[in-house]
Design an enzyme around this catalytic site. Structure first.
Site, mmCIF file in Angstrom:
data_model
loop_
_atom_site.group_PDB
_atom_site.id
_atom_site.type_symbol
_atom_site.label_atom_id
_atom_site.label_comp_id
_atom_site.label_asym_id
_atom_site.label_seq_id
_atom_site.Cartn_x
_atom_site.Cartn_y
_atom_site.Cartn_z
ATOM 1 N N ASP A 272 68.475 55.813 72.734
ATOM 2 C CA ASP A 272 69.420 56.933 72.817
ATOM 3 C C ASP A 272 70.866 56.468 72.969
ATOM 4 O O ASP A 272 71.666 57.105 73.637
ATOM 5 C CB ASP A 272 69.028 57.870 73.976
ATOM 6 N N HIS B 9 66.454 60.958 66.948
ATOM 7 C CA HIS B 9 67.857 60.645 66.664
ATOM 8 C C HIS B 9 68.630 61.947 66.568
ATOM 9 O O HIS B 9 68.219 62.872 65.876
ATOM 10 C CB HIS B 9 67.982 59.925 65.312
HETATM 11 P P1 IMP Z 1 55.986 55.944 74.203
HETATM 12 O O1 IMP Z 1 56.754 55.130 73.238
HETATM 13 O O2 IMP Z 1 55.917 57.409 73.864
HETATM 14 O O3 IMP Z 1 54.630 55.345 74.501
HETATM 15 O O4 IMP Z 1 56.762 55.871 75.594
HETATM 16 C C1 IMP Z 1 56.877 54.674 76.341
HETATM 17 C C2 IMP Z 1 58.241 54.592 77.048
HETATM 18 O O5 IMP Z 1 59.273 54.448 76.074
HETATM 19 C C3 IMP Z 1 58.619 55.875 77.835
HETATM 20 O O6 IMP Z 1 59.379 55.475 78.976
HETATM 21 C C4 IMP Z 1 59.503 56.649 76.869
HETATM 22 O O7 IMP Z 1 60.386 57.520 77.543
HETATM 23 C C5 IMP Z 1 60.232 55.506 76.168
HETATM 24 N N1 IMP Z 1 60.674 55.842 74.804
HETATM 25 C C6 IMP Z 1 59.914 55.861 73.683
HETATM 26 N N2 IMP Z 1 60.667 56.167 72.614
HETATM 27 C C7 IMP Z 1 61.918 56.352 73.060
HETATM 28 C C8 IMP Z 1 63.161 56.663 72.409
HETATM 29 O O8 IMP Z 1 63.266 56.832 71.195
HETATM 30 N N3 IMP Z 1 64.265 56.754 73.220
HETATM 31 C C9 IMP Z 1 64.186 56.550 74.551
HETATM 32 N N4 IMP Z 1 63.052 56.249 75.205
HETATM 33 C C10 IMP Z 1 61.932 56.151 74.460
HETATM 34 MG MG MG Z 2 66.642 59.238 71.073
#
Ligand code: IMP
Ligand code: MG
Length: 336
Positions: free
Chosen positions: A13, A43
């Site tokens: 982000d 995004h």
């Molecule tokens: P997952 O990728 O859904 O398994 O989430 C695992 C960790 O990565 C969690 O803490 C999510 O909040 C973080 N996370 C996954 N994708 C993003 C993203 O695009 N932006 C920010 N955090 C992410």
């Molecule tokens: Mg994002």
């Protein structure tokens, strides 16, 4: 003629979507292709009065003259893809590598019902972790197995490498951020794949020797969603007082806010092989910089911050975002 990778330097982000959109309008790439995990990423791109949150389609879609691709390494949720293609009117411009792994409903329920993933790690519940696990176990479905995806199927590495051979500009957009890389992040509080620039190249089938530039995007005040260590995290009361409040694009969870982390920025720039740094949110360092588009019009306070950040990153900062709109950016790439 360059092949450029854009990745996030902190915990995701950072504003990659906006940076991709800006570079696309400036450099006129023929292909913008997405690497990274999958639809767990959101995004945000703001153009004029319109705000878009994309999870499958590359965020460079706002630039109308590029073909949009989803690289081989990326997980595809066919429901999310269909919805975005419809809403963003990009049918005919979007292509999916035939070997992308598929997120099935079952992966989403496994992600949401797992105490470990949903609660301890704080996953986005988008099914990415279980889908990548099945991919590694070699029981996942591939894009070419789904009749509803047949209109999108393509060989992404072939398209990208041919375009590079023809001397065209190419953008490879990363998702997530360095701090939640499966390899380099704060394991186990990470996503289900590496998120560094090398991974984004591999996701798209573009070899390391063909990459010209790696832009690493850093937020002046980094944020983190979900659980896990965040050494420079600020007390919510402090960030609220500063007027910084953010919510996730995918999960709408409130993001944790932190101070600049020079040590992390340096390590992240190193592993990513950063050639150019981008800083977003400079208007939070000094409100007077909001919307500024010329380097000379930045305040002393902002310039001092940028000098410090440049020292940490170890390469020139060439893109400085001064507000959420695509037009609110300073681009000094030519002056390097
Ligand atoms: P997952 O990728 O859904 O398994 O989430 C695992 C960790 O990565 C969690 O803490 C999510 O909040 C973080 N996370 C996954 N994708 C993003 C993203 O695009 N932006 C920010 N955090 C992410
Ligand atoms: Mg994002």
């Amino acid at each position: 003629m360059t092949c450029t990778i854009i990745v996030g330097g902190f915990f995701g982000d950072e504003g990659k979507g906006k940076v991709v959109a800006h570079i696309a309008f400036q450099d006129r790439p023929t292909i913008i292709s997405r690497g990274g995990v999958g639809p767990n990423a959101g995004h945000t791109v703001i153009v004029g009065k319109k705000e878009y949150g994309v999870r499958m389609v590359p965020s460079g879609f706002v630039y109308p003259d590029a073909r949009l691709m989803i690289g081989t390494g990326v997980l595809v949720d066919p429901r999310v893809l269909a919805k975005e293609v419809e809403e963003l009117h990009v049918r005919g411009r979007v292509f999916v590598d035939k070997r992308c792994s598929i997120i099935d409903e079952e992966h989403i329920s496994r992600d949401k019902s797992s105490e470990h993933l949903a609660k301890t790690i704080g996953s986005t519940g988008s099914g990415c972790g279980p889908a990548n696990a099945d991919r590694v176990l070699r029981v996942a479905r591939q894009a070419k197995d789904l009749p509803e995806l047949s209109e999108y199927l393509i060989d992404v590495p072939m398209e990208l490498n041919s375009a590079i051979d023809r001397g065209e500009n190419i953008l490879l957009e990363g998702t997530q951020g360095f701090g939640i890389s499966l390899y380099y992040g704060t394991y186990p509080f990470v996503t289900s794949k590496d998120t560094s620039a090398s991974q984004i190249a591999a996701d798209n089938g573009v070899g390391p020797t063909r990459i010209d530039d790696v832009v690493v995007v850093f937020k002046a005040y980094p944020t983190r969603v979900g659980e896990g260590p965040f050494s420079t995290e600020m007390d919510r009361i402090v960030s609220d007082k500063m007027g910084i409040q953010e919510f996730g694009t995918v999960t709408h969870r409130q993001r944790r806010i932190g101070q600049w982390d020079g040590g992390m920025a340096r390590y992240s720039a190193m592993v990513n092989g950063c050639t150019q740094g981008a800083i977003t949110g400079i208007d939070r360092v000094d409100n007077a910089c909001f919307g500024v588009t010329e380097y000379g019009k930045l305040t002393k306070k902002a310039r001092e911050f940028l000098e410090m950040a440049e020292e940490d990153i170890g390469c020139p900062i060439t893109l400085i975002s001064t507000g959420p709109d695509v037009s609110q950016i300073i681009d000094i790439r030519d002056e390097q």
